[in-house]
Scaffold this motif. Structure first.
Motif, PDB file in Angstrom:
ATOM      1  N   ALA A 102       0.856  -1.185   0.000  1.00 43.51           N
ATOM      2  CA  ALA A 102       0.000   0.000   0.000  1.00 43.51           C
ATOM      3  C   ALA A 102       0.891   1.233   0.000  1.00 43.51           C
ATOM      4  CB  ALA A 102      -0.913   0.003   1.229  1.00 43.51           C
ATOM      5  N   LEU A 103       0.571   2.160  -0.884  1.00 48.45           N
ATOM      6  CA  LEU A 103       1.256   3.451  -0.942  1.00 48.45           C
ATOM      7  C   LEU A 103       0.265   4.509  -0.482  1.00 48.45           C
ATOM      8  CD1 LEU A 103       2.915   3.230  -4.475  1.00 48.45           C
ATOM      9  CD2 LEU A 103       3.871   2.529  -2.283  1.00 48.45           C
ATOM     10  N   ALA A 104       0.612   5.218   0.570  1.00 45.04           N
ATOM     11  CA  ALA A 104      -0.298   6.231   1.110  1.00 45.04           C
ATOM     12  C   ALA A 104       0.386   7.582   1.136  1.00 45.04           C
ATOM     13  CB  ALA A 104      -0.719   5.843   2.521  1.00 45.04           C
ATOM     14  N   LYS A 105      -0.299   8.573   0.631  1.00 47.72           N
ATOM     15  CA  LYS A 105       0.230   9.945   0.631  1.00 47.72           C
ATOM     16  C   LYS A 105      -0.378  10.693   1.819  1.00 47.72           C
ATOM     17  CE  LYS A 105       1.237  10.225  -4.252  1.00 47.72           C
ATOM     18  NZ  LYS A 105       2.635   9.961  -4.098  1.00 47.72           N
ATOM     19  N   TRP A 106       0.522  11.378   2.544  1.00 46.67           N
ATOM     20  CA  TRP A 106       0.146  12.152   3.722  1.00 46.67           C
ATOM     21  C   TRP A 106       0.737  13.554   3.588  1.00 46.67           C
ATOM     22  CZ3 TRP A 106      -3.012  10.213   7.498  1.00 46.67           C
ATOM     23  CH2 TRP A 106      -3.235   8.835   7.476  1.00 46.67           C
ATOM     24  N   GLN A 107       0.106  14.505   4.239  1.00 48.07           N
ATOM     25  CA  GLN A 107       0.621  15.879   4.200  1.00 48.07           C
ATOM     26  C   GLN A 107       1.985  15.971   4.865  1.00 48.07           C
ATOM     27  OE1 GLN A 107      -2.429  18.370   5.900  1.00 48.07           O
ATOM     28  NE2 GLN A 107      -3.675  18.284   4.052  1.00 48.07           N
ATOM     29  N   SER A 108       2.208  15.182   5.923  1.00 45.86           N
ATOM     30  CA  SER A 108       3.492  15.242   6.623  1.00 45.86           C
ATOM     31  C   SER A 108       3.753  13.925   7.348  1.00 45.86           C
ATOM     32  CB  SER A 108       3.499  16.378   7.650  1.00 45.86           C
ATOM     33  OG  SER A 108       2.648  16.054   8.729  1.00 45.86           O
ATOM     34  N   ARG A 109       4.998  13.732   7.704  1.00 44.96           N
ATOM     35  CA  ARG A 109       5.357  12.557   8.507  1.00 44.96           C
ATOM     36  C   ARG A 109       4.655  12.618   9.864  1.00 44.96           C
ATOM     37  NH1 ARG A 109      10.825   9.324   9.203  1.00 44.96           N
ATOM     38  NH2 ARG A 109      10.023   7.869  10.753  1.00 44.96           N
ATOM     39  N   ALA A 110       4.549  13.815  10.425  1.00 45.10           N
ATOM     40  CA  ALA A 110       3.871  13.960  11.716  1.00 45.10           C
ATOM     41  C   ALA A 110       2.438  13.459  11.637  1.00 45.10           C
ATOM     42  CB  ALA A 110       3.914  15.419  12.172  1.00 45.10           C
ATOM     43  N   ASN A 111       1.738  13.783  10.552  1.00 40.52           N
ATOM     44  CA  ASN A 111       0.371  13.273  10.371  1.00 40.52           C
ATOM     45  C   ASN A 111       0.357  11.753  10.320  1.00 40.52           C
ATOM     46  OD1 ASN A 111      -0.156  15.993   8.210  1.00 40.52           O
ATOM     47  ND2 ASN A 111      -1.321  15.718  10.089  1.00 40.52           N
ATOM     48  N   ALA A 112       1.225  11.182   9.495  1.00 33.96           N
ATOM     49  CA  ALA A 112       1.271   9.724   9.330  1.00 33.96           C
ATOM     50  C   ALA A 112       1.620   9.030  10.643  1.00 33.96           C
ATOM     51  CB  ALA A 112       2.268   9.347   8.239  1.00 33.96           C
ATOM     52  N   ASP A 113       2.586   9.572  11.368  1.00 35.42           N
ATOM     53  CA  ASP A 113       2.983   8.973  12.646  1.00 35.42           C
ATOM     54  C   ASP A 113       1.875   9.071  13.682  1.00 35.42           C
ATOM     55  OD1 ASP A 113       5.458   8.236  11.634  1.00 35.42           O
ATOM     56  OD2 ASP A 113       6.535   9.900  12.575  1.00 35.42           O
ATOM     57  N   ALA A 114       1.196  10.201  13.730  1.00 33.35           N
ATOM     58  CA  ALA A 114       0.108  10.381  14.697  1.00 33.35           C
ATOM     59  C   ALA A 114      -1.026   9.398  14.435  1.00 33.35           C
ATOM     60  CB  ALA A 114      -0.415  11.818  14.646  1.00 33.35           C
ATOM     61  N   VAL A 115      -1.359   9.210  13.167  1.00 32.40           N
ATOM     62  CA  VAL A 115      -2.432   8.280  12.828  1.00 32.40           C
ATOM     63  C   VAL A 115      -2.004   6.846  13.124  1.00 32.40           C
ATOM     64  CG1 VAL A 115      -3.821   7.357  10.941  1.00 32.40           C
ATOM     65  CG2 VAL A 115      -3.503   9.818  11.170  1.00 32.40           C
ATOM     66  N   ARG A 116      -0.773   6.516  12.829  1.00 31.68           N
ATOM     67  CA  ARG A 116      -0.281   5.167  13.153  1.00 31.68           C
ATOM     68  C   ARG A 116      -0.420   4.903  14.648  1.00 31.68           C
ATOM     69  NH1 ARG A 116       5.872   2.900  12.987  1.00 31.68           N
ATOM     70  NH2 ARG A 116       5.358   0.713  13.146  1.00 31.68           N
ATOM     71  N   GLU A 117      -0.043   5.876  15.467  1.00 31.86           N
ATOM     72  CA  GLU A 117      -0.139   5.737  16.924  1.00 31.86           C
ATOM     73  C   GLU A 117      -1.594   5.544  17.362  1.00 31.86           C
ATOM     74  OE1 GLU A 117       1.342   5.318  20.684  1.00 31.86           O
ATOM     75  OE2 GLU A 117       2.535   5.509  18.859  1.00 31.86           O
ATOM     76  N   LYS A 118      -2.497   6.351  16.810  1.00 32.23           N
ATOM     77  CA  LYS A 118      -3.920   6.266  17.175  1.00 32.23           C
ATOM     78  C   LYS A 118      -4.552   4.960  16.708  1.00 32.23           C
ATOM     79  CE  LYS A 118      -5.063  11.144  16.707  1.00 32.23           C
ATOM     80  NZ  LYS A 118      -5.833  12.105  15.917  1.00 32.23           N
ATOM     81  N   TYR A 119      -4.182   4.506  15.529  1.00 32.19           N
ATOM     82  CA  TYR A 119      -4.890   3.403  14.861  1.00 32.19           C
ATOM     83  C   TYR A 119      -4.295   2.027  15.175  1.00 32.19           C
ATOM     84  CZ  TYR A 119      -7.760   1.344  11.161  1.00 32.19           C
ATOM     85  OH  TYR A 119      -8.677   0.607  10.460  1.00 32.19           O
ATOM     86  N   GLN A 120      -3.138   1.959  15.794  1.00 31.94           N
ATOM     87  CA  GLN A 120      -2.456   0.676  15.955  1.00 31.94           C
ATOM     88  C   GLN A 120      -3.245  -0.351  16.774  1.00 31.94           C
ATOM     89  OE1 GLN A 120       1.347   1.172  17.811  1.00 31.94           O
ATOM     90  NE2 GLN A 120       0.514   2.278  19.560  1.00 31.94           N
ATOM     91  N   ASN A 121      -4.170   0.086  17.609  1.00 30.45           N
ATOM     92  CA  ASN A 121      -4.977  -0.841  18.402  1.00 30.45           C
ATOM     93  C   ASN A 121      -6.422  -0.914  17.928  1.00 30.45           C
ATOM     94  OD1 ASN A 121      -2.876  -1.629  20.231  1.00 30.45           O
ATOM     95  ND2 ASN A 121      -3.040   0.406  21.125  1.00 30.45           N
ATOM     96  N   ALA A 122      -6.686  -0.428  16.725  1.00 33.94           N
ATOM     97  CA  ALA A 122      -8.043  -0.466  16.166  1.00 33.94           C
ATOM     98  C   ALA A 122      -8.471  -1.912  15.944  1.00 33.94           C
ATOM     99  CB  ALA A 122      -8.083   0.295  14.849  1.00 33.94           C
ATOM    100  N   GLU A 123      -9.757  -2.129  15.964  1.00 35.66           N
ATOM    101  CA  GLU A 123     -10.300  -3.482  15.775  1.00 35.66           C
ATOM    102  C   GLU A 123      -9.846  -4.083  14.445  1.00 35.66           C
ATOM    103  OE1 GLU A 123     -12.100  -7.042  16.410  1.00 35.66           O
ATOM    104  OE2 GLU A 123     -11.701  -5.453  17.864  1.00 35.66           O
ATOM    105  N   THR A 124      -9.800  -3.299  13.404  1.00 37.94           N
ATOM    106  CA  THR A 124      -9.368  -3.817  12.100  1.00 37.94           C
ATOM    107  C   THR A 124      -7.936  -4.335  12.174  1.00 37.94           C
ATOM    108  OG1 THR A 124     -10.828  -2.212  11.039  1.00 37.94           O
ATOM    109  CG2 THR A 124      -9.207  -3.280   9.639  1.00 37.94           C
ATOM    110  N   ILE A 125      -7.060  -3.637  12.866  1.00 38.96           N
ATOM    111  CA  ILE A 125      -5.665  -4.087  13.021  1.00 38.96           C
ATOM    112  C   ILE A 125      -5.621  -5.347  13.880  1.00 38.96           C
ATOM    113  CG2 ILE A 125      -3.384  -3.494  13.928  1.00 38.96           C
ATOM    114  CD1 ILE A 125      -4.146  -2.094  11.261  1.00 38.96           C
TER     115      ILE A 125
END
Length: 97
Positions: A52-75
């Motif tokens: 998967a190739l994902a475009k983000w406005q910044s690394r900070a955005n991508a890192d913040a979402v990774r942190e928030k989403y890492q324990n999501a039910e889908t993961i």
């Protein structure tokens, strides 16, 4: 803008469910700040290999979402289907022509 590359290898027999969950992950990403777009590529020679190739406005955005989403039910559902932990690369496009 940055591109995050996710390299996913699924266990044999988990390809269909793993792809469904991967699609769900990226559908969910659309609701997060800084998300721009994504593309999912399925290896023709190894159906359990997804990039998967994902475009983000910044690394900070991508890192913040990774942190928030890492324990999501889908993961939580996707993780047991993995043949190995997913790899992630943070990249930027070379602008030299």
């Amino acid at each position: 803008m940055i591109t995050v590359i996710w390299d996913t290898w699924l266990k044999p027999g988990a390809e269909e469910e793993g792809l469904r969950l991967t699609r769900q992950v990226w559908s969910d990403m659309k609701s997060f700040d800084g998300y721009i777009s994504h593309q999912i590529f399925i290896d023709q020679d190894a159906s359990g290999h997804i990039i998967a190739l994902a475009k983000w406005q910044s690394r900070a955005n991508a890192d913040a979402v990774r942190e928030k989403y890492q324990n999501a039910e889908t993961i939580r559902q996707l993780t047991p289907l993995l043949a190995r932990p997913r790899d992630r690369w943070m990249t930027y496009e070379d602008q030299v022509s």
